[in-house]
Design a protein around this motif. Structure first.
Motif, short mmCIF file in Angstrom:
data_model
loop_
_atom_site.label_atom_id
_atom_site.label_comp_id
_atom_site.label_asym_id
_atom_site.label_seq_id
_atom_site.Cartn_x
_atom_site.Cartn_y
_atom_site.Cartn_z
N GLY A 26 0.79 -1.22 0.00
CA GLY A 26 0.00 0.00 0.00
C GLY A 26 0.82 1.27 0.00
O GLY A 26 0.34 2.32 0.40
N ALA A 27 2.07 1.18 -0.45
CA ALA A 27 2.93 2.35 -0.48
C ALA A 27 2.39 3.41 -1.43
O ALA A 27 1.80 3.10 -2.47
CB ALA A 27 4.35 1.95 -0.88
N LYS A 28 2.58 4.69 -1.08
CA LYS A 28 2.14 5.80 -1.91
C LYS A 28 3.35 6.55 -2.45
O LYS A 28 4.46 6.43 -1.92
CB LYS A 28 1.24 6.74 -1.10
N PHE A 29 3.11 7.34 -3.52
CA PHE A 29 4.23 7.95 -4.22
C PHE A 29 3.90 9.37 -4.67
O PHE A 29 2.75 9.69 -4.95
CB PHE A 29 4.60 7.12 -5.47
N ASP A 30 4.93 10.20 -4.75
CA ASP A 30 4.87 11.47 -5.46
C ASP A 30 5.48 11.26 -6.84
O ASP A 30 6.01 10.19 -7.14
CB ASP A 30 5.68 12.53 -4.71
N LEU A 31 5.39 12.30 -7.66
CA LEU A 31 5.97 12.22 -9.01
C LEU A 31 6.88 13.43 -9.23
O LEU A 31 6.54 14.55 -8.83
CB LEU A 31 4.88 12.21 -10.07
N ALA A 32 8.03 13.18 -9.83
CA ALA A 32 8.93 14.26 -10.21
C ALA A 32 9.17 14.22 -11.71
O ALA A 32 9.31 13.14 -12.30
CB ALA A 32 10.25 14.14 -9.47
N PRO A 85 8.99 7.63 -3.41
CA PRO A 85 8.19 6.93 -2.40
C PRO A 85 7.92 7.81 -1.20
O PRO A 85 8.76 8.62 -0.80
CB PRO A 85 9.10 5.75 -2.02
N LEU A 86 6.74 7.66 -0.64
CA LEU A 86 6.39 8.36 0.58
C LEU A 86 6.53 7.39 1.75
O LEU A 86 5.91 6.34 1.76
CB LEU A 86 4.97 8.90 0.51
N PRO A 87 7.37 7.73 2.72
CA PRO A 87 7.64 6.79 3.81
C PRO A 87 6.47 6.66 4.78
O PRO A 87 5.64 7.56 4.91
CB PRO A 87 8.85 7.42 4.51
N VAL A 108 15.59 -11.07 4.64
CA VAL A 108 15.44 -10.07 3.58
C VAL A 108 15.33 -8.68 4.21
O VAL A 108 14.54 -8.47 5.13
CB VAL A 108 14.20 -10.35 2.72
N LEU A 109 16.11 -7.72 3.69
CA LEU A 109 16.06 -6.34 4.18
C LEU A 109 15.90 -5.40 2.98
O LEU A 109 16.39 -5.67 1.88
CB LEU A 109 17.36 -5.97 4.91
N LEU A 110 15.21 -4.27 3.21
CA LEU A 110 15.06 -3.24 2.20
C LEU A 110 15.89 -2.02 2.56
O LEU A 110 15.98 -1.65 3.75
CB LEU A 110 13.59 -2.82 2.07
N VAL A 111 16.48 -1.38 1.56
CA VAL A 111 17.26 -0.17 1.78
C VAL A 111 16.88 0.88 0.74
O VAL A 111 16.30 0.58 -0.30
CB VAL A 111 18.78 -0.45 1.70
N GLY A 112 17.20 2.14 1.02
CA GLY A 112 17.01 3.23 0.07
C GLY A 112 15.58 3.44 -0.36
O GLY A 112 14.64 3.34 0.43
N ASP A 113 15.37 3.73 -1.64
CA ASP A 113 14.03 3.97 -2.18
C ASP A 113 13.13 2.75 -1.99
O ASP A 113 11.91 2.90 -1.81
CB ASP A 113 14.10 4.30 -3.67
N ALA A 114 13.70 1.56 -2.05
CA ALA A 114 12.90 0.34 -1.85
C ALA A 114 12.29 0.31 -0.46
O ALA A 114 11.22 -0.26 -0.25
CB ALA A 114 13.77 -0.90 -2.07
N ALA A 115 12.96 0.97 0.49
CA ALA A 115 12.46 1.05 1.86
C ALA A 115 11.63 2.31 2.09
O ALA A 115 11.18 2.57 3.20
CB ALA A 115 13.65 1.03 2.84
N GLY A 116 11.43 3.11 1.03
CA GLY A 116 10.64 4.33 1.14
C GLY A 116 11.35 5.46 1.84
O GLY A 116 10.72 6.37 2.36
N LEU A 117 12.68 5.45 1.84
CA LEU A 117 13.45 6.42 2.62
C LEU A 117 13.78 7.66 1.81
O LEU A 117 14.92 7.94 1.45
CB LEU A 117 14.71 5.75 3.16
N VAL A 118 12.73 8.42 1.52
CA VAL A 118 12.85 9.70 0.85
C VAL A 118 12.12 10.74 1.69
O VAL A 118 11.01 10.49 2.16
CB VAL A 118 12.26 9.65 -0.58
#
Length: 366
Positions: free
Chosen positions: A159-165, A240-242, A253-263
């Protein structure tokens, strides 16, 4: 297991965790679906101090240094602020590649043009299949970006949400190399920018996904003095919106960076958080204590994002007021500049802003 760790995605997060784990003596596989070096639409601004703290030399990728920010509101009412610390402009393909190459020199096996087709979670590791090969590893690190297949296949970040650039890179200089331009008020919950570099200018706009983004980007380009008619070579990418306290680890399994929503939901900054999450992931894997990974990411990175969300919401509903009494206020603007340079936290900025925005000023502004 053939590998101690398999990393999917060779951006800053994936390449950094591959580098750190290889340096720790682990046998590492780094898979990238595109051919390296690959293009990545990105402003490429990152604190020069933070770059200097990294365990590899990032200087070959630096293509400009910024010491000032010039803000605008609806392409008017400018205010210019000294950063107090330099912000480095990096060429993303070069930056990502130099970390990949540093990891390879330490023994990491790098395979580009290799998309993962199948992923199976085993009792004590993972099995991966690409078009050409099969691999097994004890740990899997998902660094495969905003629409992470690792996250999707392991049930993380649902259910992750996103902005657009939207972004375009242009070679012609229209403002000083020492000054970054930011424009507020054109789109809700977003801003326009122009990041100056010696090889090109990265110009764009980001916010909620809307047809207005392309319209407002053309206006912003025209305002900066660029021709905005005809076909433009635009690059679109999702941000991505965290989510606060989100689970970013399941079994091995671990997520990092954009895959983890860290923006950062206010500034859109992601490179620094990508590398910080890679550092945390590498530490937890090397220590064998990965069950506390999600909590550590929250405590050291994403707990500050909720305050960025508060400020984003405040700016969305009162953009003119926030610009006039926040961005244009010297103290607030200096603090915001400190955030861009990695010298300050949104938590502190938020409470300072709340104390500053008192009812008298609010009512008088209306």
């Amino acid at each position: 297991m053939a590998y101690d760790a398999a990393v999917i995605g060779a951006g800053p997060a994936g390449a950094t965790v591959a580098f750190l784990l290889s340096r720790a003596g682990l046998k590492v596989l780094l898979l990238e679906k595109k051919k390296l070096p690959r293009f990545k639409a990105c402003g490429g601004g990152i604190s020069l101090k933070f770059l200097g703290s990294l365990p590899f030399d990032a200087s070959p990728a630096i293509t400009g240094r910024v010491s000032r920010i010039k803000y605008f509101y609806k392409m008017a009412d400018p205010v210019e602020v000294e950063l107090g610390a330099e912000l480095a402009m990096v060429n993303r393909p070069k930056f990502d590649l130099l970390i990949v190459e540093a990891a390879a020199r330490l023994g990491a096996k790098v395979v580009d043009e290799s998309e993962v087709r199948e992923l199976e979670i085993l009792e004590n590791g993972v099995r991966l299949s690409t078009e050409k090969d099969n691999y097994e590893a004890r740990y899997l690190i998902g660094a495969d970006g905003v629409f992470s297949q690792v996250a999707a296949r392991t049930g993380l970040r649902r259910g992750a949400k996103f902005d657009l650039a939207l972004e375009i890179e242009l070679p012609e200089r229209k403002h000083p190399l020492s000054t970054l331009y930011m424009g507020f008020g054109q789109v809700r919950e977003g801003y326009a920018w122009s990041f100056p570099k010696t090889d090109n200018y990265s110009i764009g706009i980001g916010g909620k996904n809307s047809p207005r983004l392309a319209v407002e980007l053309k206006k912003w380009l025209a305002f900066l003095g660029y021709p905005a008619d005809g076909k433009m070579d635009l690059h679109g990418h999702s941000l991505p919106l965290p989510k606060a306290g989100e689970k970013l680890q399941r079994q091995n399994v671990l997520l990092v960076g954009d895959a983890a929503g860290l923006v950062n939901p206010l500034t859109g900054e992601g490179i620094r958080y990508a590398i910080q999450s890679a550092q945390i992931a590498a530490q937890t894997i090397a220590s064998g204590k990965i069950n506390g990974y999600s909590r550590e990411i929250y405590e050291k990175i994403s707990s500050d994002f909720k305050y960025a969300y508060y400020l984003r919401t405040l700016f969305a509903f009162l953009p003119g007021f926030c610009y006039r009494y926040g961005v244009k206020n010297p103290a607030a603007s200096q603090f915001l500049s400190g955030i861009f340079c990695g010298e300050a936290a949104f938590k502190d900025f938020y409470w300072k802003a709340i104390r500053f925005i008192n009812p008298i000023k609010f009512l008088s502004a209306r």
